[in-house]
Write a protein that holds these residues in place. Sequence first.
Motif, PDB file in Angstrom:
ATOM      1  N   ILE A  34      35.301   3.607  77.845  1.00  0.00           N
ATOM      2  CA  ILE A  34      34.978   3.327  76.442  1.00  0.00           C
ATOM      3  C   ILE A  34      33.953   4.330  75.920  1.00  0.00           C
ATOM      4  CG2 ILE A  34      33.951   1.653  74.853  1.00  0.00           C
ATOM      5  CD1 ILE A  34      36.726   0.864  75.810  1.00  0.00           C
ATOM      6  N   TYR A  35      32.883   4.497  76.679  1.00  0.00           N
ATOM      7  CA  TYR A  35      31.840   5.441  76.261  1.00  0.00           C
ATOM      8  C   TYR A  35      32.379   6.864  76.218  1.00  0.00           C
ATOM      9  CZ  TYR A  35      27.857   8.556  76.447  1.00  0.00           C
ATOM     10  OH  TYR A  35      26.988   9.598  76.187  1.00  0.00           O
ATOM     11  N   GLN A  36      33.177   7.244  77.220  1.00  0.00           N
ATOM     12  CA  GLN A  36      33.689   8.612  77.290  1.00  0.00           C
ATOM     13  C   GLN A  36      34.566   8.933  76.092  1.00  0.00           C
ATOM     14  OE1 GLN A  36      32.684  10.875  79.522  1.00  0.00           O
ATOM     15  NE2 GLN A  36      33.831  12.353  78.286  1.00  0.00           N
ATOM     16  N   PHE A  37      35.375   7.960  75.658  1.00  0.00           N
ATOM     17  CA  PHE A  37      36.205   8.193  74.480  1.00  0.00           C
ATOM     18  C   PHE A  37      35.337   8.395  73.246  1.00  0.00           C
ATOM     19  CE2 PHE A  37      37.855   6.329  70.563  1.00  0.00           C
ATOM     20  CZ  PHE A  37      38.894   7.218  70.300  1.00  0.00           C
ATOM     21  N   PHE A  38      34.353   7.524  73.060  1.00  0.00           N
ATOM     22  CA  PHE A  38      33.481   7.653  71.893  1.00  0.00           C
ATOM     23  C   PHE A  38      32.772   8.996  71.899  1.00  0.00           C
ATOM     24  CE2 PHE A  38      29.420   7.254  69.712  1.00  0.00           C
ATOM     25  CZ  PHE A  38      29.811   6.722  68.496  1.00  0.00           C
ATOM     26  N   SER A  39      32.263   9.394  73.055  1.00  0.00           N
ATOM     27  CA  SER A  39      31.545  10.656  73.177  1.00  0.00           C
ATOM     28  C   SER A  39      32.452  11.840  72.860  1.00  0.00           C
ATOM     29  CB  SER A  39      30.984  10.801  74.597  1.00  0.00           C
ATOM     30  OG  SER A  39      30.407  12.076  74.789  1.00  0.00           O
ATOM     31  N   GLU A  40      33.638  11.837  73.461  1.00  0.00           N
ATOM     32  CA  GLU A  40      34.560  12.958  73.267  1.00  0.00           C
ATOM     33  C   GLU A  40      35.085  13.019  71.837  1.00  0.00           C
ATOM     34  OE1 GLU A  40      39.121  13.974  74.477  1.00  0.00           O
ATOM     35  OE2 GLU A  40      37.811  13.310  76.113  1.00  0.00           O
ATOM     36  N   SER A  41      35.520  11.881  71.310  1.00  0.00           N
ATOM     37  CA  SER A  41      36.136  11.864  69.983  1.00  0.00           C
ATOM     38  C   SER A  41      35.147  12.252  68.885  1.00  0.00           C
ATOM     39  CB  SER A  41      36.733  10.486  69.679  1.00  0.00           C
ATOM     40  OG  SER A  41      35.727   9.486  69.660  1.00  0.00           O
ATOM     41  N   THR A  42      33.928  11.735  68.947  1.00  0.00           N
ATOM     42  CA  THR A  42      32.938  12.061  67.914  1.00  0.00           C
ATOM     43  C   THR A  42      32.455  13.499  68.035  1.00  0.00           C
ATOM     44  OG1 THR A  42      31.198  11.071  69.305  1.00  0.00           O
ATOM     45  CG2 THR A  42      32.159   9.688  67.572  1.00  0.00           C
ATOM     46  N   ASN A  43      32.372  13.983  69.272  1.00  0.00           N
ATOM     47  CA  ASN A  43      31.988  15.385  69.476  1.00  0.00           C
ATOM     48  C   ASN A  43      33.037  16.326  68.895  1.00  0.00           C
ATOM     49  OD1 ASN A  43      29.741  16.778  70.640  1.00  0.00           O
ATOM     50  ND2 ASN A  43      29.903  15.456  72.426  1.00  0.00           N
ATOM     51  N   GLN A  44      34.300  16.042  69.182  1.00  0.00           N
ATOM     52  CA  GLN A  44      35.382  16.879  68.684  1.00  0.00           C
ATOM     53  C   GLN A  44      35.502  16.776  67.166  1.00  0.00           C
ATOM     54  OE1 GLN A  44      37.028  19.124  70.545  1.00  0.00           O
ATOM     55  NE2 GLN A  44      35.675  18.435  72.187  1.00  0.00           N
ATOM     56  N   ALA A  45      35.347  15.563  66.645  1.00  0.00           N
ATOM     57  CA  ALA A  45      35.420  15.378  65.193  1.00  0.00           C
ATOM     58  C   ALA A  45      34.288  16.121  64.488  1.00  0.00           C
ATOM     59  CB  ALA A  45      35.356  13.889  64.856  1.00  0.00           C
ATOM     60  N   MET A  46      33.110  16.120  65.087  1.00  0.00           N
ATOM     61  CA  MET A  46      31.958  16.784  64.509  1.00  0.00           C
ATOM     62  C   MET A  46      32.217  18.287  64.336  1.00  0.00           C
ATOM     63  SD  MET A  46      28.020  16.896  65.943  1.00  0.00           S
ATOM     64  CE  MET A  46      28.547  17.467  67.552  1.00  0.00           C
ATOM     65  N   LYS A  47      32.926  18.889  65.284  1.00  0.00           N
ATOM     66  CA  LYS A  47      33.171  20.334  65.247  1.00  0.00           C
ATOM     67  C   LYS A  47      34.474  20.689  64.534  1.00  0.00           C
ATOM     68  CE  LYS A  47      31.001  20.600  69.817  1.00  0.00           C
ATOM     69  NZ  LYS A  47      31.248  20.862  71.262  1.00  0.00           N
ATOM     70  N   SER A  48      35.276  19.688  64.186  1.00  0.00           N
ATOM     71  CA  SER A  48      36.644  19.940  63.721  1.00  0.00           C
ATOM     72  C   SER A  48      36.714  20.706  62.409  1.00  0.00           C
ATOM     73  CB  SER A  48      37.399  18.612  63.589  1.00  0.00           C
ATOM     74  OG  SER A  48      36.766  17.761  62.627  1.00  0.00           O
ATOM     75  N   VAL A  49      35.867  20.361  61.448  1.00  0.00           N
ATOM     76  CA  VAL A  49      35.903  21.042  60.149  1.00  0.00           C
ATOM     77  C   VAL A  49      35.466  22.494  60.301  1.00  0.00           C
ATOM     78  CG1 VAL A  49      34.925  21.121  57.827  1.00  0.00           C
ATOM     79  CG2 VAL A  49      35.573  18.927  58.829  1.00  0.00           C
ATOM     80  N   ILE A  50      34.433  22.719  61.092  1.00  0.00           N
ATOM     81  CA  ILE A  50      33.968  24.091  61.331  1.00  0.00           C
ATOM     82  C   ILE A  50      35.050  24.894  62.039  1.00  0.00           C
ATOM     83  CG2 ILE A  50      32.249  25.489  62.544  1.00  0.00           C
ATOM     84  CD1 ILE A  50      30.270  23.203  62.167  1.00  0.00           C
ATOM     85  N   SER A  51      35.721  24.276  63.017  1.00  0.00           N
ATOM     86  CA  SER A  51      36.783  24.966  63.751  1.00  0.00           C
ATOM     87  C   SER A  51      37.984  25.269  62.866  1.00  0.00           C
ATOM     88  CB  SER A  51      37.233  24.119  64.949  1.00  0.00           C
ATOM     89  OG  SER A  51      36.165  23.883  65.835  1.00  0.00           O
ATOM     90  N   GLY A  52      38.189  24.422  61.853  1.00  0.00           N
ATOM     91  CA  GLY A  52      39.331  24.616  60.960  1.00  0.00           C
ATOM     92  C   GLY A  52      39.006  25.448  59.735  1.00  0.00           C
ATOM     93  N   GLU A  53      37.903  26.185  59.806  1.00  0.00           N
ATOM     94  CA  GLU A  53      37.438  26.970  58.650  1.00  0.00           C
ATOM     95  C   GLU A  53      38.520  27.884  58.089  1.00  0.00           C
ATOM     96  OE1 GLU A  53      34.135  30.474  57.669  1.00  0.00           O
ATOM     97  OE2 GLU A  53      34.127  29.431  59.601  1.00  0.00           O
ATOM     98  N   SER A  54      39.206  28.635  58.956  1.00  0.00           N
ATOM     99  CA  SER A  54      40.196  29.603  58.479  1.00  0.00           C
ATOM    100  C   SER A  54      41.330  28.934  57.725  1.00  0.00           C
ATOM    101  CB  SER A  54      40.756  30.404  59.660  1.00  0.00           C
ATOM    102  OG  SER A  54      41.354  29.531  60.619  1.00  0.00           O
ATOM    103  N   LEU A  55      41.782  27.798  58.206  1.00  0.00           N
ATOM    104  CA  LEU A  55      42.877  27.085  57.544  1.00  0.00           C
ATOM    105  C   LEU A  55      42.411  26.441  56.241  1.00  0.00           C
ATOM    106  CD1 LEU A  55      45.815  26.214  57.709  1.00  0.00           C
ATOM    107  CD2 LEU A  55      45.101  24.212  59.031  1.00  0.00           C
ATOM    108  N   ILE A  56      41.199  25.900  56.246  1.00  0.00           N
ATOM    109  CA  ILE A  56      40.654  25.248  55.059  1.00  0.00           C
ATOM    110  C   ILE A  56      40.502  26.233  53.904  1.00  0.00           C
ATOM    111  CG2 ILE A  56      38.551  24.172  54.121  1.00  0.00           C
ATOM    112  CD1 ILE A  56      38.209  22.760  56.813  1.00  0.00           C
ATOM    113  N   LYS A  57      40.120  27.480  54.231  1.00  0.00           N
ATOM    114  CA  LYS A  57      39.913  28.485  53.189  1.00  0.00           C
ATOM    115  C   LYS A  57      41.218  29.096  52.669  1.00  0.00           C
ATOM    116  CE  LYS A  57      35.218  29.870  54.463  1.00  0.00           C
ATOM    117  NZ  LYS A  57      34.332  30.970  54.918  1.00  0.00           N
ATOM    118  N   LYS A  58      42.304  28.867  53.402  1.00  0.00           N
ATOM    119  CA  LYS A  58      43.580  29.457  52.995  1.00  0.00           C
ATOM    120  C   LYS A  58      44.519  28.468  52.310  1.00  0.00           C
ATOM    121  CE  LYS A  58      43.639  32.879  56.730  1.00  0.00           C
ATOM    122  NZ  LYS A  58      44.341  33.301  57.984  1.00  0.00           N
TER     123      LYS A  58
END
Length: 259
Positions: free
Chosen positions: A74-98
């Motif tokens: 349970i904890y591992q899912f919360f940790s992984e999912s929120t960590n990935q979500a936190m970085k997702s918009v920054i990682s998708g910068e190129s697509l967001i700008k296009k």
Amino acid sequence: MKVESLAMILRYRALLNELVSRDLKVKYRRSVLGYLWSILNPLLMMLVISAVFSYIFENQITNYAAYLICGQVIYQFFSESTNQAMKSVISGESLIKKVRIPKYIFPVAATISSFVNLLFSLVAVIIILFVSGAQIKFTILFFPLPLIYLVMISMGVGLILSILAVYFRDMLHLYGVVLTALMYATPIFYPIDSLPPHVIFFLKFNPLYHIVDMFRNVVLYGNIPTVEENVICMAFAAISLMVGFVIFKRYQDKLVLNL
């Protein structure tokens, strides 16, 4: 989640599927064992933690290995999912700008891809239940219930974090400290009865406390979730998701300027 947000996600479901698939492929790129790591990782972590703490709590917790892995996944899912979500918009910068797309599709996709990993991790839970000789009861059929609440809470927190990370990049480093504190504030490897009442009172403001407790009840102890437990978890889930979407919608228009 508002109806319009859900409709928008359904409209872009093909993109959502592609983002989820991409996240899963990136995670296991060049890995020999691939998806098996989603099963092996919780098992190996359980063995390490159990080797350290089982001697301390063996008289207080029956079937410590099963108790531990139920809280751990349970904890591992919360940790992984929120960590990935936190970085997702920054990682998708190129697509967001296009391309003009709903930007919250990125943290939503990150949460869903982590949920796929969680489903594999549940195999590790079943293995430990059988190996440890735990009695499997019909209440295990209720296991999706705490997981639904968990996904909603994680998605809401992930939406908030994805905004914070864009405007305040130090959050990418600070969140690790927050997760460490949250791990100790969640009864993963220790019995909750070992804590004084006033500490337990404050821990109950942690939504993972209730999710872990419900998950253990249905999977390990054979207890059907009570109305009170469902109301508490549902309240955490609804508030988290609502606040997450409201905050994201308020600041999403200016994201491009800060990426």
